[in-house]
Design an enzyme around this catalytic site. Sequence first.
Site, PDB file in Angstrom:
ATOM      1  N   THR A   1       0.857  -1.177   0.000  1.00 20.87           N
ATOM      2  CA  THR A   1       0.000   0.000   0.000  1.00 20.87           C
ATOM      3  C   THR A   1       0.902   1.239   0.000  1.00 20.87           C
ATOM      4  OG1 THR A   1      -0.164  -0.180   2.411  1.00 20.87           O
ATOM      5  CG2 THR A   1      -1.994  -1.065   1.108  1.00 20.87           C
TER       6      THR A   1
ATOM      7  N   VAL B   1       0.908   4.529   1.275  1.00 25.74           N
ATOM      8  CA  VAL B   1       1.308   5.285   2.462  1.00 25.74           C
ATOM      9  C   VAL B   1       2.252   4.455   3.329  1.00 25.74           C
ATOM     10  CG1 VAL B   1       0.497   6.441   4.551  1.00 25.74           C
ATOM     11  CG2 VAL B   1      -0.806   6.660   2.434  1.00 25.74           C
ATOM     12  N   CYS B   2       1.940   3.183   3.494  1.00 24.25           N
ATOM     13  CA  CYS B   2       2.778   2.303   4.313  1.00 24.25           C
ATOM     14  C   CYS B   2       4.185   2.169   3.741  1.00 24.25           C
ATOM     15  CB  CYS B   2       2.152   0.919   4.418  1.00 24.25           C
ATOM     16  SG  CYS B   2       0.508   0.915   5.130  1.00 24.25           S
ATOM     17  N   THR B   3       4.275   2.149   2.436  1.00 31.64           N
ATOM     18  CA  THR B   3       5.592   2.035   1.801  1.00 31.64           C
ATOM     19  C   THR B   3       6.467   3.225   2.174  1.00 31.64           C
ATOM     20  OG1 THR B   3       4.633   0.762  -0.028  1.00 31.64           O
ATOM     21  CG2 THR B   3       6.777   1.805  -0.421  1.00 31.64           C
TER      22      THR B   3
ATOM     23  N   LEU C   1       7.358   2.907   6.254  1.00 34.41           N
ATOM     24  CA  LEU C   1       8.398   1.958   6.634  1.00 34.41           C
ATOM     25  C   LEU C   1       9.761   2.407   6.122  1.00 34.41           C
ATOM     26  CD1 LEU C   1       5.865   0.323   7.369  1.00 34.41           C
ATOM     27  CD2 LEU C   1       7.177  -1.728   6.810  1.00 34.41           C
TER      28      LEU C   1
END
Length: 211
Positions: free
Chosen positions: A42, A44-46, A49
């Site tokens: 996804t 935003v998560c990329t 992290l």
Amino acid sequence: MSLRLGDIAPDFTAETTQGTIHFHEWLGNSWGLLFSHPADFTPVCTTELGKTALLKGEFEKRGVKVIAVSVDDLDSHNRWVPDIQEVNGVEVNFPIIADGDRNVATLYDMIHPNASEKATVRSVFVIGPDKKIKLTLTYPASTGRNFQEILRVIDSLQLTANYQVATPADWKDGDDTIVVPAVSTEDAINKFPKGVNVVKPYLRYTPQPNK
């Protein structure tokens, strides 16, 4: 029941991208940052992290171990990690928990049915060396976290754990702090040799004690 500040962070055993961990044992005497992301692959998560990996030195400087979690499985995590590294130009240098059975998500109340019945919200838990929860934050899935704010709060938590001070609005490391109400002004003058600025009987500033 949701977790509250001062509660012991639930212990668990889980598979991660860096092997099996027993959470409390993995934390040891360190501070910890446990944060969830709704799903692998996804956008935003990329970015989140990647940002966490880029800040590795800042977390290490503060003695904080970082660990992420989502309800996807280990195979999915391992296929996603190269994307994170490519997009952000950094190695993913912390474990990502595989939580396909939602054990961790349930223990930490990370699934909010009104938001999504399947995916975790963006939860953040800062855990002290005593294994107690010091901070909780919850973001909607659409909003990426401000990791500078997370570092700022950790700075405040670590400072106020060791000195009888609190931190005012918008405080950042190096700014003046507030003498806690439990310390009288007379005692504060003796306790804080850098000086005490009495604005109100209940509002007394002093330079950051550990600087």
